[in-house]
Design an enzyme around this catalytic site. Structure first.
Site, PDB file in Angstrom:
ATOM      1  N   ASP A   1       6.984   8.016  13.128  1.00 14.34           N
ATOM      2  CA  ASP A   1       6.647   6.601  13.033  1.00 14.34           C
ATOM      3  C   ASP A   1       6.933   6.119  14.448  1.00 14.34           C
ATOM      4  OD1 ASP A   1       6.699   3.886  12.963  1.00 14.34           O
ATOM      5  OD2 ASP A   1       7.664   3.751  11.009  1.00 14.34           O
TER       6      ASP A   1
ATOM      7  N   TYR B   1     -20.524  -1.966  16.906  1.00 16.73           N
ATOM      8  CA  TYR B   1     -19.948  -1.449  15.644  1.00 16.73           C
ATOM      9  C   TYR B   1     -19.516  -0.004  15.827  1.00 16.73           C
ATOM     10  CZ  TYR B   1     -19.244  -0.714  10.669  1.00 16.73           C
ATOM     11  OH  TYR B   1     -18.679  -0.451   9.446  1.00 16.73           O
TER      12      TYR B   1
ATOM     13  N   PHE C   1      11.187   2.633   7.625  1.00 14.07           N
ATOM     14  CA  PHE C   1      10.950   1.190   7.694  1.00 14.07           C
ATOM     15  C   PHE C   1      10.446   0.689   6.328  1.00 14.07           C
ATOM     16  CE2 PHE C   1       8.287  -2.531   8.716  1.00 14.07           C
ATOM     17  CZ  PHE C   1       9.314  -3.344   9.137  1.00 14.07           C
ATOM     18  N   ASP C   2      10.602  -0.593   6.051  1.00 13.21           N
ATOM     19  CA  ASP C   2      10.302  -1.082   4.687  1.00 13.21           C
ATOM     20  C   ASP C   2       8.841  -0.892   4.257  1.00 13.21           C
ATOM     21  OD1 ASP C   2       9.680  -3.085   6.481  1.00 13.21           O
ATOM     22  OD2 ASP C   2      10.198  -4.718   5.160  1.00 13.21           O
TER      23      ASP C   2
ATOM     24  N   HIS D   1      11.379  -9.631   0.140  1.00 15.57           N
ATOM     25  CA  HIS D   1      11.984 -10.474   1.177  1.00 15.57           C
ATOM     26  C   HIS D   1      10.994 -11.420   1.845  1.00 15.57           C
ATOM     27  CE1 HIS D   1      10.464  -6.898   3.140  1.00 15.57           C
ATOM     28  NE2 HIS D   1      10.459  -7.538   4.287  1.00 15.57           N
TER      29      HIS D   1
ATOM     30  N   LYS E   1       4.212  -3.316  18.725  1.00 14.84           N
ATOM     31  CA  LYS E   1       5.518  -3.187  19.377  1.00 14.84           C
ATOM     32  C   LYS E   1       5.322  -2.652  20.803  1.00 14.84           C
ATOM     33  CE  LYS E   1       6.724  -3.296  14.870  1.00 14.84           C
ATOM     34  NZ  LYS E   1       5.732  -3.380  13.797  1.00 14.84           N
TER      35      LYS E   1
ATOM     36  N   ALA F   1       6.236   3.414  16.361  1.00 14.02           N
ATOM     37  CA  ALA F   1       6.131   2.009  16.779  1.00 14.02           C
ATOM     38  C   ALA F   1       6.835   1.727  18.118  1.00 14.02           C
ATOM     39  CB  ALA F   1       6.687   1.107  15.685  1.00 14.02           C
TER      40      ALA F   1
HETATM   41  N1  F0G Z   1       7.220   1.215  11.342  1.00 13.92           N
HETATM   42  C1  F0G Z   1       8.213   0.567  11.957  1.00 13.92           C
HETATM   43  C2  F0G Z   1       9.374   1.329  12.522  1.00 13.92           C
HETATM   44  C3  F0G Z   1       8.170  -0.817  12.068  1.00 13.92           C
HETATM   45  O1  F0G Z   1       9.164  -1.467  12.657  1.00 13.92           O
HETATM   46  C4  F0G Z   1       7.039  -1.509  11.544  1.00 13.92           C
HETATM   47  C5  F0G Z   1       6.945  -2.951  11.605  1.00 13.92           C
HETATM   48  C6  F0G Z   1       6.024  -0.775  10.927  1.00 13.92           C
HETATM   49  C7  F0G Z   1       6.147   0.593  10.843  1.00 13.92           C
HETATM   50  C8  F0G Z   1       4.798  -1.449  10.337  1.00 13.92           C
HETATM   51  O2  F0G Z   1       3.973  -1.877  11.344  1.00 13.92           O
HETATM   52  O3  F0G Z   1       3.921  -4.385  11.110  1.00 13.92           O
HETATM   53  O4  F0G Z   1       2.188  -3.156  12.424  1.00 13.92           O
HETATM   54  O5  F0G Z   1       2.226  -3.012   9.965  1.00 13.92           O
HETATM   55  N2  F0G Z   1       7.888  -3.684  11.921  1.00 13.92           N
HETATM   56  C9  F0G Z   1       7.885  -5.101  12.117  1.00 13.92           C
HETATM   57  C10 F0G Z   1       9.289  -5.558  12.349  1.00 13.92           C
HETATM   58  C11 F0G Z   1       7.164  -5.895  11.106  1.00 13.92           C
HETATM   59  O6  F0G Z   1       9.513  -6.788  12.342  1.00 13.92           O
HETATM   60  O7  F0G Z   1      10.179  -4.731  12.568  1.00 13.92           O
HETATM   61  P1  F0G Z   1       3.028  -3.193  11.184  1.00 13.92           P
END
Ligand code: F0G
Length: 460
Positions: A215, A72, A124-125, A450, A258, A217
């Protein structure tokens, strides 16, 4: 002759795919209410829905799964990951989270208040969702060139310094808790941000007392583009470039699904101790204790190894060049795409592809459904459905770009799959004039619609 490029790995485990008929697909997509998220994965032949968590782990990562320490607190897998993060990113504070949006939730809980504004490059969304959920506003400052899909620009993810400074002048610093630089910029097409732009954005942030945050990723793919496209970086290693990129920011949220090539995971890195302490409190509440953050020990180990592999030049070359290969094939067939191709995906310009479908009937979604019907290939709409409604007026937001994203999972598909995808799109391109009707919404959620939206075909 010069030897052609070939992947620096071979395939050890094989996952069979089912080749469905068009009739089966017609039935399945109708049952899925024309939302590709509702399909079962067995109903998909080539899955380009996302490059997130869909990569193939290496034998070394699978070994880490067995070596995982499930304590843990104080797990050795945590320290393995912490050491890799220190070494690669050179950031003093680190918190594990279960994925990228969890990192956003934790960090934004510590930073963002109602009525704040958060400038950045095409957030990102989920990032935008976490900002708007806190009744703050995301302001897109991406360069205008990003919206002209046919125009070549090596760094379409760049932030327009004038737009950013306008935000800094309009709002007091205490209303701007951070500026988010998304590397690479997913929403504008997996487009990279140049080192010069990162440096200049960082300097502008410092001038106005705003914290620059990545960000991150797809930070390694961004570094590959800096190495291959930006003058002065040709002879630097990916890891040197990554270190320099991170030297210009005060923190980052990371979706490890990613560029760290794992199926689940995320983290936050920070430079400031007091912010780390504040975020730690939210991490414990939302994610779990500080040494596991919503992940199993084995996940932390696989992530540590994935970060090493994801920042190797040979791997990145095979990864980014496979995406570019799909782009070139599509261009050969005259399919309109965002150029240059991005790091993780090819973005098809649905406005140019289906000009006879009204924008109110979701052009990119219409193309996504057509591609599924044609070849069992699942892409994803990056257009009006994703852009959602204005949170205040509830009107549909029509983004400048209507894109069909074909995200390529890491180390998963062969170039034969790539050729199949291109041929399927070429067939639709041939009959595009006949496609004039799109979809109407029959059900939608109040935020991030979406994922669960239900649609029916428009009849005229
Ligand atoms: N930031 C970016 C640029 C992303 O592309 C994503 C996720 C996230 C944050 C959120 O990360 O999914 O680990 O919670 N993108 C995926 C996509 C879902 O299909 O582009 P997460």
């Amino acid at each position: 002759m010069e030897l052609p490029f070939a992947e620096p790995y071979k395939i050890k485990v094989v996952e069979p795919l089912y080749r469905s008929s068009r009739e089966e697909r017609e039935k399945w997509i109708r049952e899925a209410k024309y939302n590709l998220f509702n399909l079962k994965s067995e109903q998909v032949f080539i899955d380009l829905l996302t490059d997130s968590g869909t990569g193939a782990m290496s034998q070394y990562q699978w070994s880490e799964i067995m070596l995982g320490d499930e304590s843990y607190a104080g797990s050795s897998s945590f320290f393995k990951l912490r050491d890799v993060i220190y070494e690669l990113l050179d950031m003093p504070y680190f918190l594990p989270t279960h994925q990228g949006r969890a990192a956003e939730n934790v960090l934004f809980s510590a930073l963002i208040k109602e009525n704040d504004v958060v400038p950045g490059n095409s957030h990102f969304d989920t990032t935008k969702g976490h900002i708007e959920y806190r009744r703050a506003r995301a302001i897109d400052c991406t360069i205008d060139e990003a919206c002209n899909t046919a125009e070549y620009h090596p760094f379409k993810g760049n932030i327009d310094l004038q737009k950013l400074e306008d935000v800094f002048k309009k709002y007091p610093a205490e209303k701007i808790p951070l500026c988010i630089i998304t590397v690479t910029c997913n929403t504008s097409g997996g487009q990279p941000v140049s080192m010069e732009n990162i440096r200049e954005v960082s300097a502008l942030c410092r001038k106005y007392g705003v914290m620059p945050v990545f960000d991150a990723a797809r930070f390694a793919e961004n570094a590959y583009f800096i190495k291959t496209r930006e003058k002065g970086f040709e002879n630097k290693s990916i890891r040197e470039i990554v270190k320099e990129m991170f030297s210009y920011v005060d923190g980052a949220t990371m979706s490890s699904k990613k560029d760290a090539i794992v199926n689940i995971g995320g983290f936050i890195v920070l430079r400031d101790k007091s912010l780390f302490e504040k975020a730690s409190m939210f991490n414990i509440m939302y994610e779990g204790y500080l040494t596991y953050g919503g992940l199993a020990g084995r996940d932390l180990g696989a992530l540590a190894q994935g970060l090493r592999e994801g920042t190797e030049y040979d791997y990145l070359e095979s990864r980014v060049e496979q995406v570019a290969y799909l782009g070139r094939k599509l261009q050969e067939y005259n399919v309109p795409i965002q150029v240059p191709t991005g790091g993780h995906a090819v973005f098809v310009d649905a406005k140019k592809f289906l000009p006879h479908v009204p924008k109110e009937e979701y052009q990119a979604q219409t193309l996504a459904v057509e591609l599924y019907l044609e070849g069992g290939v699942r892409g994803v709409e990056i257009g009006t459905l994703l852009a959602d409604r204005n949170p205040v007026t509830r009107e549909n937001r029509y983004p400048r770009l209507e894109l069909l994203r074909l995200a390529i999972p890491r180390r998963v598909y062969t170039d034969n799959h790539i050729e199949y995808i291109a041929a399927a799109l070429a067939n639709i391109w041939e009959r595009r004039e006949k496609i004039t009707k799109g979809f109407r919404i029959t059900h939608e959620a109040p935020i991030m619609r979406h994922f669960t939206v239900e649609l029916e075909r428009v009849e005229r």
